[in-house]
Motif scaffolding. Structure first.
Motif, PDB file in Angstrom:
ATOM      1  N   VAL A  66       0.830  -1.218   0.000  1.00 60.20           N
ATOM      2  CA  VAL A  66       0.000   0.000   0.000  1.00 60.20           C
ATOM      3  C   VAL A  66       0.859   1.261   0.000  1.00 60.20           C
ATOM      4  CG1 VAL A  66      -1.951  -1.170   1.091  1.00 60.20           C
ATOM      5  CG2 VAL A  66      -0.289   0.035   2.528  1.00 60.20           C
ATOM      6  N   ASP A  69      -1.530   3.088  -4.931  1.00 63.51           N
ATOM      7  CA  ASP A  69      -2.618   3.890  -4.358  1.00 63.51           C
ATOM      8  C   ASP A  69      -3.992   3.312  -4.650  1.00 63.51           C
ATOM      9  OD1 ASP A  69      -1.051   5.867  -3.124  1.00 63.51           O
ATOM     10  OD2 ASP A  69      -0.768   6.899  -5.041  1.00 63.51           O
ATOM     11  N   SER A  70      -4.190   2.729  -5.831  1.00 56.92           N
ATOM     12  CA  SER A  70      -5.501   2.204  -6.204  1.00 56.92           C
ATOM     13  C   SER A  70      -5.334   1.295  -7.411  1.00 56.92           C
ATOM     14  CB  SER A  70      -6.460   3.349  -6.534  1.00 56.92           C
ATOM     15  OG  SER A  70      -6.002   4.092  -7.654  1.00 56.92           O
ATOM     16  N   LYS A  98      -7.424   1.932   1.126  1.00 59.51           N
ATOM     17  CA  LYS A  98      -7.211   2.336  -0.261  1.00 59.51           C
ATOM     18  C   LYS A  98      -8.110   1.535  -1.202  1.00 59.51           C
ATOM     19  CE  LYS A  98      -2.536   4.218  -0.084  1.00 59.51           C
ATOM     20  NZ  LYS A  98      -1.183   4.197  -0.695  1.00 59.51           N
TER      21      LYS A  98
END
Length: 364
Positions: free
Chosen positions: A176, A180-181, A212
């Protein structure tokens, strides 16, 4: 289950620093080292005989992937400890994670009246009965590399290896920090096996706890390196929007690194990482195709297990046994060079026994 994992996470955070240093938990191994007296001078190492004469005890190591390159340094650790302590060993088990073959090998060791047995407990129940049978016959049994689930009824005397859930949780925290995504793939050779499933659970929990917007995709890759590489390639071809590819076993980690290089994924913003120090993995970290790998020190998983068995046998069962945490160390592009510049038994890259000179300070 969620509450249990939260409890594990809370416990894990307090153990992180101790784990990174590979602390030896309990008195068994410490007492063994005291018996050894410490190799303080060359004369001691060459000339002393610190123990009374004893039978050449034999320890049988049952393994779940007997030919896997990960366990080469483990076998060197076993050899070195046996040479030091006047013991003998046998390496047996299954080549492809067949629990039935492992149980048969364990029962054969009992029938042959081994002096001690070591086995990775990769199944939550299958080893309970055979291990109790060995103990009833007076044969001490130690788990290495993989342990029974917390709270289980497995009667093994001690575990020598990494805290697997915590190592996975720390990998999840590293993931993480990099992603971020988007989609993150978590590859696992054999889902459910206790030497790697806890890592996957820990990584997933850490990613979920981060909050996230990461979509976790879990992919089973198989027990052989070629099969693992094929599954990872197939996944990427079908998910080229992936933001991260990470693995919880040695073969899958090497496969991730190979795919990262083949498709030049770092240049596309894709991150990758995993576990263990297979030579190809280490080289591709150096070349910038993998963000990290995690060293769980397979050499000491063999060496310390023999020491625990010897101490137990030499003391008539009065000393030990004790759990030994073999530690966790992130290896990155900034720290990988020593792994490339040395070839030793400690990392499985040389058959030669040697004392490796150390330069510079010590990093925790």
């Amino acid at each position: 289950m969620a509450e249990e994992r939260e409890d594990k996470q809370d416990e894990g955070r307090g153990e992180v620093q101790g784990m990174r240093r590979g602390l030896l938990q309990g008195v068994g191994l410490a007492a063994a080292m005291a018996m050894l007296g410490g190799v303080s001078t060359p004369a001691f190492a060459a000339d002393a005989a610190p123990f009374p004469s004893h039978k050449k005890w034999k320890i049988v190591f049952v393994n779940h992937v007997t030919t896997n390159p990960f366990f080469v340094p483990t076998q060197y650790g076993i050899e070195d400890a046996c040479a030091l302590l006047g013991m003998d060993y046998q390496w047996t088990g299954s080549a492809n994670a067949d629990v039935g073959e492992m149980v048969n090998a364990l029962n054969a060791a009992i029938a042959a009246k081994a002096d001690a047995i070591a086995v990775p407990i990769v199944d939550p129940k299958a080893f309970d009965g055979p291990i109790q049978k060995a103990l009833d016959a007076g044969i001490p049994v130690f788990a290495y590399n993989a342990d029974a689930p917390r709270g289980s009824s497995n009667p093994r005397l001690a575990y020598i290896g990494q805290d697997l859930y915590l190592s996975g949780y720390q990998m999840g925290e590293r993931i993480v920090s990099l992603v971020d995504s988007g989609t993150v793939a978590l590859f696992i050779a054999t889902p459910g096996q206790l030497n790697i499933q806890p890592r996957l659970d820990g990584a997933s929990d850490a990613i979920k706890k981060s909050g996230k917007k990461i979509d976790i995709q879990t992919i089973a890759t198989g027990a052989t390196v070629n099969e693992e590489l094929s599954k990872i390639k197939s996944f990427y071809l079908g998910h080229q929007d992936v933001k991260g590819m990470f693995a919880v076993d040695a073969g899958s980690t090497q496969g991730v690194a190979e795919v990262m290089k083949e498709s030049n994924l770092p240049a596309k913003g894709v991150h990758g990482g995993g576990f263990d120090l297979l030579p190809r993995t280490v080289q591709l970290i150096h070349d910038g195709f993998l963000d990290f790998t995690i060293d769980q020190q397979p050499y000491v998983q063999g060496f310390y297990t023999v020491v625990e068995a010897f101490t137990f046998l030499a003391s008539g069962g009065l000393v030990g046994p004790a759990n030994v945490n073999s530690g966790l160390k992130f290896v990155t592009k900034g720290t990988v060079d020593p792994y490339l510049n040395t070839e030793t038994r400690y990392e499985g890259k040389s058959t030669k026994s040697q004392i490796v000179p150390r330069s510079g300070g010590i990093k925790s």
